[in-house]
Design a protein around this motif. Sequence first.
Motif, PDB file in Angstrom:
ATOM      1  N   UNK A  56       0.847  -1.198   0.000  1.00 37.19           N
ATOM      2  CA  UNK A  56       0.000   0.000   0.000  1.00 37.19           C
ATOM      3  C   UNK A  56       0.882   1.247   0.000  1.00 37.19           C
ATOM      4  N   UNK A  57       0.443   2.243  -0.741  1.00 42.18           N
ATOM      5  CA  UNK A  57       1.107   3.544  -0.740  1.00 42.18           C
ATOM      6  C   UNK A  57       0.743   4.243   0.569  1.00 42.18           C
ATOM      7  N   UNK A  58       1.759   4.764   1.270  1.00 44.63           N
ATOM      8  CA  UNK A  58       1.500   5.395   2.573  1.00 44.63           C
ATOM      9  C   UNK A  58       1.452   6.916   2.508  1.00 44.63           C
ATOM     10  N   UNK A  59       1.997   7.507   1.424  1.00 48.20           N
ATOM     11  CA  UNK A  59       2.027   8.980   1.350  1.00 48.20           C
ATOM     12  C   UNK A  59       0.673   9.598   1.060  1.00 48.20           C
ATOM     13  N   UNK A  90       5.274  -3.477  -6.613  1.00 44.05           N
ATOM     14  CA  UNK A  90       6.573  -3.650  -5.968  1.00 44.05           C
ATOM     15  C   UNK A  90       6.639  -2.913  -4.652  1.00 44.05           C
ATOM     16  N   UNK A  91       7.622  -2.022  -4.519  1.00 41.34           N
ATOM     17  CA  UNK A  91       7.811  -1.247  -3.295  1.00 41.34           C
ATOM     18  C   UNK A  91       6.714  -0.197  -3.150  1.00 41.34           C
ATOM     19  N   UNK A  92       6.445   0.200  -1.904  1.00 39.26           N
ATOM     20  CA  UNK A  92       5.461   1.261  -1.655  1.00 39.26           C
ATOM     21  C   UNK A  92       6.019   2.645  -1.971  1.00 39.26           C
ATOM     22  N   UNK A  93       7.319   2.747  -2.215  1.00 41.32           N
ATOM     23  CA  UNK A  93       7.965   4.060  -2.371  1.00 41.32           C
ATOM     24  C   UNK A  93       7.505   4.757  -3.655  1.00 41.32           C
ATOM     25  N   UNK A  94       7.263   6.053  -3.529  1.00 42.31           N
ATOM     26  CA  UNK A  94       6.832   6.850  -4.681  1.00 42.31           C
ATOM     27  C   UNK A  94       7.684   8.114  -4.777  1.00 42.31           C
ATOM     28  N   UNK A  95       7.561   8.810  -5.902  1.00 41.82           N
ATOM     29  CA  UNK A  95       8.146  10.140  -6.041  1.00 41.82           C
ATOM     30  C   UNK A  95       7.206  10.983  -6.894  1.00 41.82           C
ATOM     31  N   UNK A  96       7.331  12.304  -6.786  1.00 44.04           N
ATOM     32  CA  UNK A  96       6.481  13.231  -7.519  1.00 44.04           C
ATOM     33  C   UNK A  96       7.273  13.791  -8.701  1.00 44.04           C
TER      34      UNK A  96
END
Length: 251
Positions: A161-164, A207-213
């Motif tokens: 899950x995306x946490x941001x 994959x990973x929950x990590x995102x960027x803008x």
Amino acid sequence: MIVFKTPDEVSLMAQASHVVAEVLELLKEKVAPGITTDDLDRMAEEAIRGRGAIPAFKGYRNYPKTLCASVNEQVVHGIPSKRRLKEGDIIGLDLGAIVSGFYGDSAVTVPVGVASSEALRLIQITEESMYRGIAKAVVGNRLSDVSHAVQSHVEQAGFAVVTEFVGHGIGRQLHEEPQVPNYGRPGQGPRLQVGMVLAIEPMVNMGSSAIRILEDRWTAVTQDGRWSAHFEHTIAIQPNGPARILSQLSH
């Protein structure tokens, strides 16, 4: 502060949410290889205004379009453009409308033509996790019971899950208290009460929950480039039994 809605206000929110549901159905039928996300955006605005409603996202914090159209590794807030959809892509369609000053908000993710089994499983698990969360949205439960139901279903399937980004209260504002995370331990946060209207919206990555803008300051993408799916419903807590899903066509 959580703003509780009267039955009349919930009724107006149901009207706004119904517009969103109808327009999302229309857009889902139009998703096909070769169409641009701008094409979908134009259809969305025309269809919302044609139903006597106002696009909720256009101009919101200077967002330039009516629709958020997030393709493949884009998680949320993809800005429609001249990008043409390709066979096998997936696209998240996130849409809001205003009726009589009240908001409705919903999102779906759909395949473009024939998608891979992994992409279809991502879509399925994300949608299921939303409904698992909604099933916990009953009087007397805690807010994090919703969050925990989403997270546990997603993680059991091997996704993240995306946490941001989180779900939210909704009403006269698009984003109200409380925030509704898609993760957390059960039994935490405010008790759910009649008059609460919430947007439940899991965003789930392969994959990973990590995102960027991205540089456009809107589009969120996965850091690892793997794909993401997004579903959302606007729901109202009911005195008895399950929450009322305002943003589905049967209401």
